[in-house]
Design a protein around this motif. Structure first.
Motif, PDB file in Angstrom:
ATOM      1  N   VAL A 158       0.833  -1.204   0.000  1.00 19.94           N
ATOM      2  CA  VAL A 158       0.000   0.000   0.000  1.00 19.94           C
ATOM      3  C   VAL A 158       0.868   1.255   0.000  1.00 19.94           C
ATOM      4  O   VAL A 158       0.557   2.236  -0.697  1.00 19.94           O
ATOM      5  CB  VAL A 158      -0.948  -0.012   1.219  1.00 19.94           C
ATOM      6  N   GLY A 159       1.969   1.244   0.756  1.00 19.64           N
ATOM      7  CA  GLY A 159       2.876   2.390   0.751  1.00 19.64           C
ATOM      8  C   GLY A 159       3.472   2.645  -0.616  1.00 19.64           C
ATOM      9  O   GLY A 159       3.672   3.795  -1.029  1.00 19.64           O
ATOM     10  N   TRP A 160       3.743   1.569  -1.328  1.00 20.56           N
ATOM     11  CA  TRP A 160       4.299   1.703  -2.691  1.00 20.56           C
ATOM     12  C   TRP A 160       3.249   2.252  -3.663  1.00 20.56           C
ATOM     13  O   TRP A 160       3.521   3.157  -4.447  1.00 20.56           O
ATOM     14  CB  TRP A 160       4.807   0.346  -3.165  1.00 20.56           C
ATOM     15  N   VAL A 161       2.009   1.718  -3.584  1.00 16.07           N
ATOM     16  CA  VAL A 161       0.967   2.110  -4.536  1.00 16.07           C
ATOM     17  C   VAL A 161       0.433   3.511  -4.228  1.00 16.07           C
ATOM     18  O   VAL A 161       0.287   4.349  -5.130  1.00 16.07           O
ATOM     19  CB  VAL A 161      -0.184   1.084  -4.512  1.00 16.07           C
ATOM     20  N   VAL A 162       0.123   3.792  -2.954  1.00 17.33           N
ATOM     21  CA  VAL A 162      -0.535   5.046  -2.593  1.00 17.33           C
ATOM     22  C   VAL A 162       0.464   6.185  -2.389  1.00 17.33           C
ATOM     23  O   VAL A 162       0.219   7.316  -2.819  1.00 17.33           O
ATOM     24  CB  VAL A 162      -1.394   4.851  -1.326  1.00 17.33           C
ATOM     25  N   LEU A 163       1.594   5.888  -1.735  1.00 16.31           N
ATOM     26  CA  LEU A 163       2.533   6.939  -1.369  1.00 16.31           C
ATOM     27  C   LEU A 163       3.803   6.943  -2.211  1.00 16.31           C
ATOM     28  O   LEU A 163       4.639   7.837  -2.056  1.00 16.31           O
ATOM     29  CB  LEU A 163       2.919   6.797   0.121  1.00 16.31           C
ATOM     30  N   GLY A 164       3.966   5.951  -3.080  1.00 15.19           N
ATOM     31  CA  GLY A 164       5.168   5.888  -3.904  1.00 15.19           C
ATOM     32  C   GLY A 164       6.422   5.561  -3.120  1.00 15.19           C
ATOM     33  O   GLY A 164       7.524   5.947  -3.515  1.00 15.19           O
ATOM     34  N   GLN A 165       6.281   4.844  -2.005  1.00 17.42           N
ATOM     35  CA  GLN A 165       7.418   4.504  -1.150  1.00 17.42           C
ATOM     36  C   GLN A 165       7.954   3.128  -1.556  1.00 17.42           C
ATOM     37  O   GLN A 165       7.566   2.109  -1.009  1.00 17.42           O
ATOM     38  CB  GLN A 165       7.000   4.501   0.324  1.00 17.42           C
ATOM     39  N   GLY A 166       8.848   3.125  -2.528  1.00 16.94           N
ATOM     40  CA  GLY A 166       9.436   1.873  -2.978  1.00 16.94           C
ATOM     41  C   GLY A 166      10.477   1.357  -2.000  1.00 16.94           C
ATOM     42  O   GLY A 166      11.097   2.116  -1.259  1.00 16.94           O
ATOM     43  N   LEU A 167      10.657   0.048  -1.974  1.00 17.30           N
ATOM     44  CA  LEU A 167      11.631  -0.593  -1.091  1.00 17.30           C
ATOM     45  C   LEU A 167      12.622  -1.384  -1.924  1.00 17.30           C
ATOM     46  O   LEU A 167      12.288  -1.897  -2.995  1.00 17.30           O
ATOM     47  CB  LEU A 167      10.928  -1.526  -0.092  1.00 17.30           C
ATOM     48  N   GLY A 168      13.840  -1.493  -1.407  1.00 14.72           N
ATOM     49  CA  GLY A 168      14.871  -2.274  -2.069  1.00 14.72           C
ATOM     50  C   GLY A 168      14.782  -3.740  -1.694  1.00 14.72           C
ATOM     51  O   GLY A 168      13.975  -4.153  -0.841  1.00 14.72           O
ATOM     52  N   ALA A 169      15.637  -4.538  -2.306  1.00 11.72           N
ATOM     53  CA  ALA A 169      15.632  -5.980  -2.051  1.00 11.72           C
ATOM     54  C   ALA A 169      15.953  -6.285  -0.590  1.00 11.72           C
ATOM     55  O   ALA A 169      15.376  -7.201   0.010  1.00 11.72           O
ATOM     56  CB  ALA A 169      16.640  -6.666  -2.968  1.00 11.72           C
ATOM     57  N   ALA A 170      16.875  -5.526   0.008  1.00  9.35           N
ATOM     58  CA  ALA A 170      17.243  -5.779   1.403  1.00  9.35           C
ATOM     59  C   ALA A 170      16.061  -5.522   2.341  1.00  9.35           C
ATOM     60  O   ALA A 170      15.819  -6.286   3.287  1.00  9.35           O
ATOM     61  CB  ALA A 170      18.425  -4.906   1.794  1.00  9.35           C
ATOM     62  N   GLU A 171      15.311  -4.438   2.075  1.00 10.29           N
ATOM     63  CA  GLU A 171      14.156  -4.129   2.924  1.00 10.29           C
ATOM     64  C   GLU A 171      13.084  -5.205   2.800  1.00 10.29           C
ATOM     65  O   GLU A 171      12.489  -5.627   3.800  1.00 10.29           O
ATOM     66  CB  GLU A 171      13.575  -2.761   2.543  1.00 10.29           C
ATOM     67  N   TRP A 172      12.845  -5.664   1.579  1.00  6.88           N
ATOM     68  CA  TRP A 172      11.864  -6.731   1.398  1.00  6.88           C
ATOM     69  C   TRP A 172      12.313  -8.013   2.099  1.00  6.88           C
ATOM     70  O   TRP A 172      11.491  -8.743   2.678  1.00  6.88           O
ATOM     71  CB  TRP A 172      11.644  -7.016  -0.092  1.00  6.88           C
ATOM     72  N   ALA A 173      13.624  -8.281   2.084  1.00  5.78           N
ATOM     73  CA  ALA A 173      14.136  -9.464   2.777  1.00  5.78           C
ATOM     74  C   ALA A 173      13.929  -9.338   4.284  1.00  5.78           C
ATOM     75  O   ALA A 173      13.546 -10.316   4.957  1.00  5.78           O
ATOM     76  CB  ALA A 173      15.616  -9.660   2.458  1.00  5.78           C
ATOM     77  N   GLY A 174      14.164  -8.147   4.824  1.00  2.00           N
ATOM     78  CA  GLY A 174      13.948  -7.946   6.253  1.00  2.00           C
ATOM     79  C   GLY A 174      12.491  -8.096   6.642  1.00  2.00           C
ATOM     80  O   GLY A 174      12.161  -8.741   7.650  1.00  2.00           O
ATOM     81  N   ILE A 175      11.599  -7.511   5.839  1.00  2.00           N
ATOM     82  CA  ILE A 175      10.161  -7.657   6.101  1.00  2.00           C
ATOM     83  C   ILE A 175       9.755  -9.131   6.012  1.00  2.00           C
ATOM     84  O   ILE A 175       9.010  -9.649   6.852  1.00  2.00           O
ATOM     85  CB  ILE A 175       9.347  -6.809   5.102  1.00  2.00           C
ATOM     86  N   GLY A 176      10.261  -9.818   4.993  1.00  2.00           N
ATOM     87  CA  GLY A 176       9.941 -11.226   4.825  1.00  2.00           C
ATOM     88  C   GLY A 176      10.397 -12.063   6.006  1.00  2.00           C
ATOM     89  O   GLY A 176       9.699 -12.992   6.428  1.00  2.00           O
ATOM     90  N   ALA A 177      11.563 -11.749   6.570  1.00  2.00           N
ATOM     91  CA  ALA A 177      12.067 -12.507   7.712  1.00  2.00           C
ATOM     92  C   ALA A 177      11.144 -12.361   8.922  1.00  2.00           C
ATOM     93  O   ALA A 177      10.835 -13.342   9.614  1.00  2.00           O
ATOM     94  CB  ALA A 177      13.480 -12.046   8.061  1.00  2.00           C
ATOM     95  N   VAL A 178      10.681 -11.146   9.178  1.00  2.00           N
ATOM     96  CA  VAL A 178       9.787 -10.917  10.317  1.00  2.00           C
ATOM     97  C   VAL A 178       8.460 -11.631  10.103  1.00  2.00           C
ATOM     98  O   VAL A 178       7.921 -12.274  11.014  1.00  2.00           O
ATOM     99  CB  VAL A 178       9.563  -9.402  10.523  1.00  2.00           C
TER     100      VAL A 178
END
Length: 297
Positions: free
Chosen positions: A265-285
């Motif tokens: 939602v942050g990416w679609v509505v606010l344009g807050q893109g994340l890098g591969a490392a951030e997605w990996a961290g979110i995925g781990a949690v």
């Protein structure tokens, strides 16, 4: 006289209807998806009002909306509360307001996806602390590794925003524990409604100062009210309906997807893109919480 030609009888089409249990599960899953998307979309819409109202102003409006909804649902009899009932309600009110303020401040500084992921460490910690399994210890290590990735030193790191996210996590953990106390001492939703009302009253001076010093625009107020409805009213009512159709363990398991929904939602509505490392961290949690919940008896 000729006999009328008789057409062969055609059997009516078979209509397959799902069993009541399956229908309830499908309803529960649909409601959970809607609740999660509503919650994160509300936070994103609220962030659109930050330039005018700031995180504190948006939180104030959200508290007002939450209090109105919960008062209508819970209908607390405040005059009948004893001190033994009031003190956890007052603590819950303080935690409620602080949790929303620190979360929205984190969203303003580090983005919706990372802020919600850090906040989610609160319920994850409560869940892991309640067991002594080796698997849960491994899940804690995986979650910690994800947090290290998210908070790794880099030039663009906003450590103040991350700190606000961690404070929001502590508040969410406290919110869960206090809710249990309030639920045991006050029937129904009266305790939560009372806490939301006290929190809204505490934020009234914020609203007055905001209006007097910086009169908000109609668009900003509309975004803040929408955030209150989508992030407070809709999820609360949806969760009440969901828990009637799905087990609590399934509900908790789906809750672990909220950081992913927040990032999307942050990416679609606010344009807050994340890098591969951030997605990996979110995925781990998310994986740590999902595995811990899915493997409990």
């Amino acid at each position: 006289m000729r006999r009328a030609l008789q057409r062969p009888a055609v059997a009516p089409p078979t209509v397959i209807t799902p069993s009541p249990a399956k229908a309830r599960r499908l309803t529960g899953v649909a409601t959970m998806v809607g609740s999660g998307l509503s919650n994160q979309t509300g936070a994103a819409v609220g962030a659109l009002a930050f330039p005018v109202l700031g995180p504190l102003g948006v939180v104030a409006v959200r508290q007002y909306v939450a209090a109105l909804v919960l008062l209508a649902v819970g209908r607390p009899r405040l005059h009948g509360f004893t001190w033994r009932q009031w003190w956890p309600v007052l603590l819950l009110a303080g935690v409620f307001g602080t949790m929303n303020f620190t979360l929205y401040t984190a969203v303003d500084r580090i983005g919706l996806g990372l802020a919600v992921t850090l906040e989610f460490l609160g319920p994850l910690t409560v869940a892991l602390a309640a067991t002594r399994r080796r698997l849960d210890a491994g899940c804690a290590v995986v979650a910690a590794a994800g947090v290290v990735v998210l908070m790794r030193p880099r030039p663009s790191a906003d450590y103040a925003g991350m700190a606000f996210g961690l404070v929001a996590a502590c508040c969410w953990a406290s919110y869960i524990l206090l809710n249990r106390v309030v639920g045991r001492r006050i029937p129904g939703a009266q305790g939560v409604a009372a806490a939301a009302t006290v929190s809204a009253l505490a934020f009234l001076p914020v609203g007055v100062v905001l209006v007097l010093r910086h009169p908000p625009t109609a668009g900003a107020v509309l975004c803040a009210v929408t955030a209150g409805v989508l992030s407070s009213a809709v999820p609360y009512l949806a969760d009440l309906l969901t828990l009637r159709h799905v087990p609590a363990q399934t509900f908790g398991l789906f809750m672990s997807v909220n950081p992913v929904l927040a990032a999307l939602v942050g990416w679609v509505v606010l344009g807050q893109g994340l890098g591969a490392a951030e997605w990996a961290g979110i995925g781990a949690v998310v994986v740590a919480n999902a595995v811990s919940l899915a493997t409990k008896g």
